[in-house]
Design a protein around this motif. Structure first.
Motif, short mmCIF file in Angstrom:
data_model
loop_
_atom_site.label_atom_id
_atom_site.label_comp_id
_atom_site.label_asym_id
_atom_site.label_seq_id
_atom_site.Cartn_x
_atom_site.Cartn_y
_atom_site.Cartn_z
N LEU A 168 0.82 -1.22 0.00
CA LEU A 168 0.00 0.00 0.00
C LEU A 168 0.85 1.26 0.00
N LEU A 169 1.86 1.33 0.88
CA LEU A 169 2.70 2.53 0.92
C LEU A 169 3.46 2.72 -0.38
N ALA A 170 3.86 1.63 -1.00
CA ALA A 170 4.56 1.73 -2.28
C ALA A 170 3.62 2.26 -3.36
N GLN A 171 2.36 1.86 -3.33
CA GLN A 171 1.39 2.39 -4.29
C GLN A 171 1.20 3.89 -4.11
N LEU A 172 1.14 4.33 -2.86
CA LEU A 172 0.91 5.74 -2.59
C LEU A 172 2.09 6.60 -2.98
N THR A 173 3.29 6.03 -3.00
CA THR A 173 4.51 6.79 -3.32
C THR A 173 5.04 6.47 -4.71
N GLY A 174 4.33 5.66 -5.48
CA GLY A 174 4.76 5.37 -6.85
C GLY A 174 5.96 4.45 -6.92
N LEU A 175 6.10 3.55 -5.95
CA LEU A 175 7.24 2.64 -5.92
C LEU A 175 6.79 1.20 -6.09
N ALA A 176 7.73 0.31 -6.27
CA ALA A 176 7.45 -1.11 -6.42
C ALA A 176 8.64 -1.90 -5.90
N GLU A 177 8.39 -3.15 -5.58
CA GLU A 177 9.43 -4.06 -5.10
C GLU A 177 9.59 -5.20 -6.09
N LEU A 178 10.82 -5.58 -6.36
CA LEU A 178 11.10 -6.74 -7.20
C LEU A 178 11.48 -7.91 -6.31
N ARG A 179 10.85 -9.05 -6.54
CA ARG A 179 11.18 -10.27 -5.82
C ARG A 179 11.65 -11.31 -6.82
N LEU A 180 12.83 -11.82 -6.62
CA LEU A 180 13.45 -12.73 -7.56
C LEU A 180 13.27 -14.16 -7.10
N GLU A 181 12.82 -15.01 -7.99
CA GLU A 181 12.69 -16.43 -7.71
C GLU A 181 13.74 -17.18 -8.52
#
Length: 437
Positions: free
Chosen positions: A99-112
């Motif tokens: 949610l906080l990333a959506q509000l600040t225009g950010l994203a997280e990458l998770r590598l499998e």
């Protein structure tokens, strides 16, 4: 990209906010009653500031770079550490937006990574455009998909807070949010919720206290009762499934949006579940086991096992046909175990079943919640015949078909002669189905 890149400058603020939530959750209401509201707030502020300072230091010393066909993650202040991830082992890169990333225009990458025990090297946080570009670059270098043709539009990414994109590729299905809500109302938790609320309120009234601590404790207990069905709704909100060449693309989530990619050649099993109360509406749920994903990840929500949160048989059959061509749910061959198996399964013997279809091994189980596990022959890693003491007395055995992705399937309490015949046939079909090197 040979120079070291840092994460987004707002990353420490987001990590500090997450730490604040954890701190408040960790300090119980009894702590508040002992130290008082003023000291409680002071403790939260001091701990949150400390966590933010550590997050800033960690951000300053964390970076990533792509060197050839290798992703390197640099981190650490006193003890420097560099993790090198060979991109040929990269299975998928998922874009997650809390949610906080959506509000600040950010994203997280998770590598499998294939064979990894948990999600590798999560990069939290990057700008949405940077995350999407890095994801495409990593997958292209990993050989997971071919580079886009010149002039082709890039994959769609979220551009507004909280608004998930339409998955790239050919759309397969979008779950109605109304059906998702109704499905969670038709669960044991929802039916038991009124009894839980009555119990919590009765406990509260029996104490005879209307203090802030008593009210807060009551609300906390009631939130615990609601947590599981509410979390399922939030996780699967706006669930969308699409097919992109040899991959499934999944978008879901409300407070935390996820963009996941599931390579079809890594699918080990397809599980079909008919919860008891869902059968009134003819609904089912589809899940996957995927090789190469972190089975040991403590947060099971990170696993890309959702294929259809809720849907009818027609929808389920259409999606299963995309994943396992030629497989029709309503016409799979299933035979029950012998009559003497009722001594070990007195209620569920008629429900148990197993069978060999043209391309898959099928097992049915579950008395109240009906389950069907479908295993392609090409995904079988080993076949075992197991007998317990009671099974030996009754001349029964269980055939286990193991896969690389997890539990596989087990045909329970078959006649011992049939079990050995079934095991031999599974082994033969597995060798035949595997592509020759």
């Amino acid at each position: 990209m040979h120079s070291r890149q840092r994460l987004h400058p707002l990353s420490p603020a987001l990590h500090g906010a997450k730490s604040l939530v954890v701190v408040i959750a960790g300090l119980s209401w009894s702590t508040l009653s002992r130290v008082g509201f003023g000291w409680f707030v002071a403790m939260v502020i001091v701990i949150a500031l400390g966590a933010t300072v550590l997050a800033v230091v960690s951000w300053y010393n964390t970076g990533y770079q792509v060197v050839g066909r290798e992703l390197r993650i640099h981190e650490g202040l006193l003890w420097r550490r560099t993790r090198a991830i060979p991109l040929e082992r990269l299975q998928a890169v998922e874009v997650v937006r809390p949610l906080l990333a959506q509000l600040t225009g950010l994203a997280e990458l998770r590598l499998e990574v294939v064979g990894g025990g948990k999600t590798e090297a999560p990069l939290a946080f990057l700008g949405v455009a940077e995350a999407a570009a890095l994801r495409r670059r990593l997958l292209a270098l990993a050989g997971a998909r071919t580079a886009a043709a010149p002039g082709a539009p890039p994959a769609q990414v979220p551009t507004q807070a909280g608004e998930p994109p339409v998955p790239a590729g050919r759309p397969l299905h979008a779950v109605e949010n109304r059906d998702l809500l109704i499905s969670q109302l038709l669960t044991p938790q929802a039916f038991l919720l009124p009894f839980g609320v009555v119990f919590v309120v009765a406990q509260f009234l029996s104490e005879g206290s209307w203090s802030f601590i008593a009210v807060a404790s009551t609300l906390t207990a009631m939130a615990g009762i609601l947590l599981q069905p509410v979390r399922r709704v939030l996780d699967d909100w706006r669930f969308q499934l699409a097919r992109d060449e040899d991959r499934l693309r999944i978008r879901n989530g409300l407070l935390e949006t996820r963009a996941q990619t599931v390579p079809l050649h890594r699918v080990q099993t397809v599980g079909v579940t008919w919860p008891l109360l869902w059968r009134v509406k003819g609904w089912l749920r589809l899940r996957l086991e995927v090789a190469g994903y972190a089975a040991g990840e403590p947060d099971q929500r990170n696993r890309p096992d959702r294929l259809l949160p809720v849907g009818d048989l027609t929808t389920g059959e259409a999606i299963v046909a995309e994943v396992l061509p030629g497989v029709v749910l309503s016409s799979l061959p299933l035979t029950p175990p012998p009559t003497r198996a009722r001594w070990v399964n007195p209620l569920s013997r008629q429900v148990l079943g197993a069978g060999l279809a043209e391309r898959v091994f099928v097992v049915r189980s579950g008395l109240l919640t009906r389950q069907l596990t479908i295993v392609p022959y090409a995904r079988l890693q080993s076949v075992r015949v197991v007998q317990g003491p009671v099974q030996r007395m009754l001349g029964l055995a269980t055939v286990h078909a193991d896969t690389a992705g997890g539990a596989g399937a087990a045909a329970v309490d078959r006649d011992v002669t049939e079990a050995w015949t079934l095991a031999a046939e599974l082994t033969t079909r597995a060798h035949t189905a595997r592509p020759t090197p």
